[in-house]
Design a protein around this motif. Sequence first.
Motif, short mmCIF file in Angstrom:
data_model
loop_
_atom_site.label_atom_id
_atom_site.label_comp_id
_atom_site.label_asym_id
_atom_site.label_seq_id
_atom_site.Cartn_x
_atom_site.Cartn_y
_atom_site.Cartn_z
N LYS A 86 23.27 32.22 35.66
CA LYS A 86 22.88 32.53 34.43
C LYS A 86 22.15 34.08 34.64
O LYS A 86 21.85 34.64 33.77
N PHE A 87 22.35 34.35 35.70
CA PHE A 87 22.02 35.87 36.11
C PHE A 87 22.83 36.94 36.14
O PHE A 87 23.97 36.38 36.58
N PRO A 88 22.77 38.32 36.31
CA PRO A 88 23.78 39.09 36.51
C PRO A 88 23.89 39.32 37.83
O PRO A 88 23.78 40.06 38.77
N THR A 89 24.84 38.21 38.25
CA THR A 89 25.44 38.38 39.82
C THR A 89 27.04 38.31 39.74
O THR A 89 27.41 37.83 38.73
N ALA A 90 27.65 38.59 40.94
CA ALA A 90 28.82 38.67 40.78
C ALA A 90 29.49 38.46 42.08
O ALA A 90 28.73 38.67 43.39
N VAL A 91 30.75 37.74 42.03
CA VAL A 91 31.57 37.45 43.52
C VAL A 91 32.70 38.32 43.32
O VAL A 91 33.37 38.12 42.05
N LEU A 92 33.02 39.00 44.42
CA LEU A 92 34.42 39.87 44.13
C LEU A 92 35.53 39.06 44.83
O LEU A 92 35.36 38.48 45.98
N GLY A 93 36.92 39.27 44.41
CA GLY A 93 38.07 38.86 45.10
C GLY A 93 38.16 39.85 45.82
O GLY A 93 37.72 41.11 46.29
N SER A 94 39.19 39.40 46.97
CA SER A 94 39.65 40.50 48.20
C SER A 94 40.09 41.65 47.64
O SER A 94 39.54 42.85 48.58
N VAL A 95 40.86 41.87 46.82
CA VAL A 95 41.26 43.01 46.49
C VAL A 95 40.15 44.01 45.67
O VAL A 95 40.18 45.10 45.70
N ALA A 96 39.36 43.18 44.74
CA ALA A 96 38.35 43.82 43.97
C ALA A 96 37.33 44.31 45.09
O ALA A 96 36.89 45.41 44.78
N ALA A 97 37.11 43.71 46.02
CA ALA A 97 36.21 44.29 47.14
C ALA A 97 36.65 45.39 47.61
O ALA A 97 35.76 46.48 48.07
N SER A 98 37.91 45.69 47.92
CA SER A 98 38.46 46.78 48.70
C SER A 98 38.44 47.92 47.70
O SER A 98 38.11 49.19 48.21
N ARG A 99 38.66 47.86 46.31
CA ARG A 99 39.00 48.91 45.29
C ARG A 99 37.43 49.32 45.06
O ARG A 99 37.31 50.33 44.72
N LEU A 100 36.56 48.44 45.28
CA LEU A 100 35.23 48.85 44.73
C LEU A 100 34.25 49.46 45.89
O LEU A 100 33.15 49.66 45.91
N GLY A 101 34.97 49.12 47.23
CA GLY A 101 34.24 49.69 48.39
C GLY A 101 33.23 48.87 48.89
O GLY A 101 32.29 49.24 49.46
N ILE A 102 33.44 47.46 48.66
CA ILE A 102 32.23 46.56 49.16
C ILE A 102 33.25 45.64 49.96
O ILE A 102 33.60 44.36 49.50
N PRO A 103 33.30 45.87 51.28
CA PRO A 103 34.29 44.86 52.07
C PRO A 103 33.72 43.67 52.36
O PRO A 103 34.16 42.49 52.43
N LYS A 104 32.19 43.63 52.46
CA LYS A 104 31.48 42.31 52.64
C LYS A 104 30.06 42.52 52.32
O LYS A 104 29.42 43.60 51.94
N VAL A 105 29.65 41.24 52.17
CA VAL A 105 27.99 41.25 52.02
C VAL A 105 27.39 40.79 53.16
O VAL A 105 27.46 39.90 53.46
N THR A 106 26.19 41.42 53.60
CA THR A 106 25.66 41.14 54.78
C THR A 106 24.38 40.63 54.50
O THR A 106 23.38 41.42 53.80
N ALA A 107 23.90 39.47 55.10
CA ALA A 107 22.56 38.85 54.96
C ALA A 107 21.67 39.81 55.55
O ALA A 107 21.69 40.45 56.65
N GLY A 108 20.48 39.88 54.91
CA GLY A 108 19.21 40.77 55.29
C GLY A 108 19.34 42.31 55.00
O GLY A 108 18.38 42.73 55.17
N GLN A 109 20.55 42.67 54.28
CA GLN A 109 20.50 43.95 53.75
C GLN A 109 20.70 43.88 52.28
O GLN A 109 20.78 42.91 51.68
N PRO A 110 20.23 45.15 51.75
CA PRO A 110 20.17 45.07 50.26
C PRO A 110 21.58 44.78 49.68
O PRO A 110 22.74 45.46 50.19
N ALA A 111 21.62 43.89 48.86
CA ALA A 111 22.77 43.56 48.02
C ALA A 111 23.59 44.66 47.25
O ALA A 111 22.69 45.34 46.50
N PRO A 112 24.97 45.06 47.24
CA PRO A 112 25.36 46.02 46.54
C PRO A 112 25.35 45.50 45.10
O PRO A 112 25.28 44.48 44.87
N GLN A 113 25.49 46.82 44.38
CA GLN A 113 25.63 46.33 42.86
C GLN A 113 26.72 47.29 42.12
O GLN A 113 27.14 48.02 42.80
#
Length: 416
Positions: A169-196
């Motif tokens: 219900k909140f503004p959160t998103a999950v990226l597909g593998s190709v989408a992550a590459s194009r947006l420059g977000i290869p992974k989400v690291t726990a303990g670090q600020p989440a990308p937007q």
Amino acid sequence: MTITSTRRHAAGRPADGVADSRPVRLAPLDILGLGMLGVRTRKMRAALSALGISIGIATLIVVTGIPASSQKALMKELSALGTNMLQAVPANQDPPVLLPPESVDMARRIGPVTAASAVANTHTEVLRNDRQGEADYTGLTVLASKVDLLRTINAEMGSGRFLGANTEKFPTAVLGSVAASRLGIPKVTAGQPAPQIYIDRQWFTVIGVLEKTPLSPDIDRSVLVGWDAARSMLRFDGHPTVIYLKAEESQIEAVRDVLPETINPELPGVVQISRPSDALTAKRATESTFSALFLGLAGVALLVGGIGVANTMVISVLERRREIGLRRALGANRNQIRSQFLTESVVLSGLGGLVGTVIGVLATMGYATHQNWQPVIPLTSVTAGFGGAVLIGMLAGVYPSVRAARLTPTEALATT
């Protein structure tokens, strides 16, 4: 000399001082002891004979257990190719046709369906940040997603987590593998600020990145947002674009036949259903081939073991003719001689079957573990292995035991 009468009393007992000429009935333990006599006195020959049947039974278990383990690993790989999956989409026509919002819930009510989920195109654009303009088009699709999509399409997370009841219900998103590459977000690291990311002039927090999804390549080039969040923030109308289903493999064709009428009763003709994966046909053909192979190899293994035991017992009778003659002269009847050699044959086969079963199970487990397969020991092979060994011992001992019982005392003792 006193002549003793052999007449019986009326009660069935012999008269006092009269010898009973009836044959002595041997108890089962006595017969087993006689059968073990040849095993104990000829240990090397017994071991070699048991070894023959052991090899046969071990072969039976190995040639069924290793292919069964391999088959299970292959079936798992084929299942990962979507043998139990279907997709339903609206027909591509003008004006466009929409699937009912309740179509996913209706699909779940089909008996053989085990999972159903959906995605829907929100027709919005996604950018890396708010400084990019229309010229920086990413070519990615923003999809509203049900929270159970991950298990329905056999997808896996590369990092982070998927949408859930507490995030959809909140503004959160999950990226597909190709989408992550194009947006420059290869992974989400726990303990670090989440990308937007910037979707339809709103910030969405990226909580996860998917691995490649070979069964649904469109998901790789998509940004997934929660179904409720899409409706409240992206003006999504609630009509699914693609419905994904998993069903029992044996019923996949039947589900495909009733699916259009189920998800769109008013216009079933405008619903397009994917045909079952070609891997399903290959999987069924593989199961049939393996079953025929098991039967043939098992028969050969048992036949070899049986011939070995029969040969050993025939030689044993020839070598022990003097023993047979002596026992007959001391009062053993033909049934007792027959039982002795038949029991010896069963004991030899039973010992061989037990050892062969243990060897076969250990060999199968060792090889399967080495190949990183899940060991599969068919219970029918284990029971048939030991039971078959005992049965073979009985069959293999019939002729030698009958031959031994036919020897008369004088004929057997006259043998040099």
